[in-house]
Design a protein around this motif. Structure first.
Motif, short mmCIF file in Angstrom:
data_model
loop_
_atom_site.label_atom_id
_atom_site.label_comp_id
_atom_site.label_asym_id
_atom_site.label_seq_id
_atom_site.Cartn_x
_atom_site.Cartn_y
_atom_site.Cartn_z
N LYS A 358 0.80 -1.22 0.00
CA LYS A 358 0.00 0.00 0.00
C LYS A 358 0.83 1.28 0.00
O LYS A 358 0.27 2.36 -0.20
N LEU A 359 2.14 1.16 0.23
CA LEU A 359 2.98 2.35 0.33
C LEU A 359 3.98 2.41 -0.81
O LEU A 359 4.29 1.40 -1.45
N ASP A 360 4.50 3.60 -1.06
CA ASP A 360 5.50 3.80 -2.10
C ASP A 360 6.90 3.49 -1.56
O ASP A 360 7.14 3.49 -0.34
N CYS A 361 7.83 3.30 -2.48
CA CYS A 361 9.20 2.97 -2.09
C CYS A 361 9.87 4.11 -1.32
O CYS A 361 10.78 3.86 -0.51
N ASP A 362 9.48 5.34 -1.57
CA ASP A 362 10.14 6.47 -0.91
C ASP A 362 9.64 6.70 0.52
O ASP A 362 10.01 7.70 1.15
N THR A 363 8.82 5.77 1.04
CA THR A 363 8.37 5.89 2.42
C THR A 363 9.19 5.03 3.37
O THR A 363 8.84 4.87 4.54
N ARG A 364 10.29 4.47 2.89
CA ARG A 364 11.15 3.66 3.76
C ARG A 364 11.78 4.55 4.82
O ARG A 364 12.34 5.61 4.51
#
Length: 661
Positions: A358-364
Motif C-alpha cells: 500500500k505504500l511507495d518505495c520512498d516511504t522507507r
C-alpha cells in the motif's frame, strides 16, 4: 543403418548407465563402512583408507575407471578425467568393472584418437594414487558428485533450492584488470578439502588424538626460527591423508605478557608445519588450535554458496498511521512481486526490498536486521560443529611444548628469521611492530590530545571501528561528544575539542549492515563518504569493514573493497598527504551458531583479500588479525580495551611518528 546406432543400443546404454549408478552406490558404501581385505566383505569397523595397506599394489598400468572427458585431452597422471580411490576400495572397484563393457557401435566406443576419448563413457584409466592427491575437478567428477548426492541417505542431505541472494551481474561493471584480479584473489583463498566427501564422522579430524612435535633442542636462540610439525589424526586414531583443517598458532610467555603468531603451512596430506620467530628471551610455549576440521570447512563453503541469505534484512515503510515491513537483500528471488530498487547511483552497490502493498518505495524509514536462519545443517554436518570437540580446540604436544630462548648467538641474527616475519608481537602487553614503525606509548590523554591537535579524524565501518571512537571519548576528557540525536550503536557520532581544534567522527557503512535498526538516511556507503572528504596533512581516515559480510560469497566483499579502493585512490590523488589506515578482520569467540555465519574461517578469507587489494595503494594496514591472535586474552569480535589501546597507539604512532635525528 549407415552411420546410425542400432535400435537395441539405447537398451545397452540404459543398462550401462544403471551399472554405473549401482557401482557408485557400492563405492559409497565402501567409503562409509571401510573395506576389509581379510574377509573380502564390508567390515563392521572402518579401516584406514590408505594406499599403503599390505597386499594392495597398483595394477598394470591402465585398470578400469569410468572416465568422461569433454575436451578431448589426454588425462595426465594427476590431471582431469582421473578419479582416485584409496587402497581396498580401488582394488575392489577393479574387480567390479572387469566384466563391464559397452557395445561397440559406430556411435559408442569408437570416437577415439591419439588424445583419448571424446565425450564417451569408457572403462579405462584407473590407477592407484599413493599420495591420494590426484583428484582434480573434471566433468566426470561433477557427474559423480551429483550421483553421490542423489544416493546419500536422507538424513545427510537437505533439499536444495536455487538461491538468488547473490547476483554477480549487479553493481558496477569491473574493468578487465579487476576481473583478472578477482580471479587471482579467488585462487589465493581456494581451500583444500577431503578427498572423498561424505565419509563417516569417525574419519574427521580429532584434535584430542592429533599432536604436534617441536623440532630441535629444548634451548634455542633469539633470531632463529622455531619449527613445529603438526600431525592430524581422525577419531579412529588413524593419520589424516588430506589437508584443509583450519589451524591457528601462537607462541607466548604468559609471565612476560608476550606473544606472537605462527605461520601455518598445509602440506595437504594431514601434516602441517608451523613457523615461529624467536623474538624475546625466556620460556616460550606453543599453542596450536584447530578452529575447524576440514570437514567443517566444507560445510561452511556450502552454506555460503547455498544460503548467503541466512541473515535476513527488512525495511520498515511508514506514511502517517500506515506502516508496512518487507524483506530486503542484495538480490531477491525472482517473483512477481514488485521491487523497490535502492541501488546506490554512485558505486552501483545493489540493494532491493519488496515493495509494500500500500505504500511507495520512498516511504522507507528504517533498515532492520532480521533473524539468523536455523536448521540449515543435516545431522551429519552438525557433528563437525561441537564446542569442546571440534570448534576452537587445542592440539597437544606428544613431547615438550615449551623451549627456552637464549640470547642471539654471537650477537647476530640467524638468517632463517627471514622465513616468516609477522607484523609484530606483544611484550609486556605492548605491541611492537616489525614493519619499521616505531611504536610510541600514549598512556595519558594529554599525549593523545597533543598528537591529534589540529586534526580531523574520520572513522568508517562496523562496530569494530566504533570501538575506537568509544575508547577515545572515554579516555580523553577534552573530547566532548555532540548529541546528534542518533541511535546509540548506529551513529553517526561526533566529538570535538574546540581548544585543541580536534574533531573525531564515526559513520557506519551501508547495507548489508546488521545493526538492529538503522534509520534509512544513515545508510551511507564508505566510498561515497570518502569522495566527500577534502583530505590533507591534517586529515586521518580509519576504515574497518568486514564483520557484516561473512554470510555472503567473498565476491560481494571484493566488490565493496573495490569501490572503497577507487575512492581512496581518488582521495590520495587530491591530497597525497592524507593518512589512510584500514583495519583487518580479527578472530572472535565461536560456538555452533556463531560458526555458521561468523566463523573465523570467513574472516581469514576476508583478511587475505583485503591485504592483497590494498597492497599497491598508499595505505597502512592495521593488523587486527595478528593483534588478537597473538594476545593472551580470549578472542572476541570486539577486542578488549588493552588491544584497542594498542591499536590506537599504533594509529597515533603513524599520525605522530618519531622524528628521525
Amino acid at each position: 543403418m549407415d552411420g546410425h546406432l542400432p535400435r537395441f543400443t539405447p537398451i545397452f546404454v540404459v543398462l550401462a548407465f544403471s551399472a554405473i549408478t549401482l557401482l557408485i552406490f557400492y563405492i559409497t558404501s565402501l567409503e562409509r563402512a571401510g573395506y576389509s581385505q581379510n574377509d573380502n566383505q564390508l567390515a563392521t569397523k572402518p579401516l584406514p583408507l590408505t594406499a599403503n595397506q599390505p597386499g594392495l599394489q597398483p595394477k598394470e598400468p591402465a585398470e578400469l575407471l569410468l572416465t568422461l572427458t569433454t575436451d578431448g585431452e589426454r588425462s595426465r597422471d594427476d590431471g582431469p578425467g582421473i578419479r582416485c580411490f584409496p587402497g581396498g576400495i580401488q582394488q575392489h572397484l577393479v574387480v567390479l568393472l572387469q566384466d563391464l563393457t559397452l557395445p561397440s557401435t559406430d556411435g559408442i566406443g569408437s570416437h577415439m584418437d591419439d588424445h583419448g576419448p571424446k565425450g564417451v563413457v569408457l572403462a579405462k584409466g584407473f590407477r592407484l594414487c599413493p599420495n591420494l592427491n590426484c583428484q582434480r575437478t573434471s566433468a566426470f567428477h561433477q557427474i559423480q558428485n551429483s550421483f553421490y548426492s542423489a544416493l546419500k541417505s536422507p538424513e545427510n542431505v537437505l533439499s536444495g533450492k536455487l538461491n538468488y541472494t547473490y547476483c554477480p551481474h549487479l553493481g558496477q561493471e569491473p574493468t578487465a584488470e579487476e576481473i583478472i584480479e578477482q580471479s587471482h584473489l579467488l585462487n589465493s583463498i581456494s581451500w583444500p578439502g577431503p578427498l572423498i566427501p561424505g565419509l563417516a564422522y569417525q574419519f574427521s579430524s580429532d584434535s584430542a588424538q592429533s599432536y604436534f612435535v617441536i623440532r630441535g633442542p629444548a634451548e634455542q636462540h633469539i633470531g632463529s626460527q622455531l619449527v613445529v610439525d603438526v600431525h592430524m589424526l581422525n577419531f579412529l586414531g588413524q593419520p589424516k591423508e588430506h589437508g584443509g583443517d583450519f589451524l591457528v598458532a601462537r607462541l607466548h610467555s604468559p609471565e612476560l605478557k608476550a606473544g606472537v603468531v605462527g605461520q601455518v603451512h598445509d602440506h595437504q596430506d594431514g601434516n602441517y608445519t608451523v613457523l615461529f620467530p624467536l623474538l624475546w628471551e625466556g620460556v616460550v610455549k606453543v599453542d596450536i588450535i584447530m578452529v575447524h576440521p576440514s570437514e567443517g570447512v566444507v560445510v561452511l563453503k556450502r552454506l555460503t554458496q547455498e544460503h548467503p541469505d541466512r541473515v535476513s534484512f527488512e525495511s520498515v515503510f511508514r506514511s502517517g498511521s500506515l506502516s508496512e515491513t518487507t524483506e530486503c537483500n542484495l538480490c531477491l528471488p525472482n517473483t512477481d512481486q514488485p521491487l523497490c530498487n535502492y541501488t546506490d547511483p554512485h558505486t552501483g552497490e545493489p540493494w532491493y526490498c519488496y515493495k509494500p502493498k500500500k505504500l511507495d518505495c520512498d516511504t522507507r524509514i528504517i533498515h532492520v536486521k532480521g533473524s539468523f536462519k536455523t536448521n540449515l545443517l543435516t545431522a551429519y554436518e552438525a557433528q563437525f560443529f561441537q564446542s569442546r570437540v571440534n570448534i576452537k580446540v587445542p592440539i597437544h604436544s606428544s613431547g615438550m611444548d615449551k623451549v627456552t630462548v637464549l640470547p642471539a648467538e654471537n650477537g647476530t641474527i640467524n638468517e632463517e628469521s627471514s622465513q616468516f616475519i609477522p607484523s609484530g608481537y606483544y611484550y609486556q602487553d605492548s605491541w611492537r611492530p616489525l614493519s619499521g614503525t616505531v611504536m610510541r606509548q600514549f598512556s595519558d590523554s594529554t599525549a593523545i590530545t597533543q598528537c591529534f591537535k589540529g586534526k580531523i579524524v574520520h572513522m568508517f565501518g562496523d562496530s569494530t571501528a566504533r570501538q575506537w571512537f568509544e575508547y577515545l571519548h572515554a579516555f580523553v576528557p577534552e573530547l566532548k561528544q555532540i548529541n546528534l540525536y542518533t541511535p546509540r550503536k548506529v551513529g553517526p557520532y561526533m566529538a570535538v575539542d574546540s581548544v585543541h581544534n580536534i574533531m573525531v567522527t564515526y559513520h557506519c557503512h551501508g547495507p548489508p549492515i546488521r545493526f538492529t535498526a538503522t534509520p534509512s538516511p544513515e545508510l551511507h556507503y564508505i566510498a561515497n563518504e570518502l569522495d566527500g572528504i577534502r583530505g590533507g596533512p591534517n586529515v586521518v581516515v580509519l576504515v574497518s569493514i568486514w564483520a557484516h559480510f561473512s554470510t555472503f560469497p567473498v565476491e560481494v566483499y571484493i566488490r565493496r573493497l573495490r569501490h572503497i579502493r577507487r575512492a581512496v585512490v581518488r582521495l590520495l590523488n587530491r591530497e597525497p598527504a592524507t593518512l589512510v589506515m584500514i583495519r583487518s578482520p580479527n578472530l572472535r569467540e565461536l560456538n555452533f551458531e556463531i560458526s555458521l555465519s561468523n566463523s573465523d574461517w570467513f574472516a581469514q578469507q576476508q583478511d587475505i583479500v583485503l591485504r592483497a587489494m590494498f597492497r599497491e595503494v598508499n595505505v597502512r594496514i592495521l593488523d587486527a588479525w595478528e593483534m588478537v591472535l597473538a594476545h593472551r586474552l580470549p578472542h572476541n569480535v570486539h577486542p578488549p580495551n588493552i588491544i584497542v589501546k594498542n591499536m590506537l597507539d599504533l594509529i597515533l604512532s603513524q599520525v605522530c611518528p618519531v622524528q628521525k635525528k
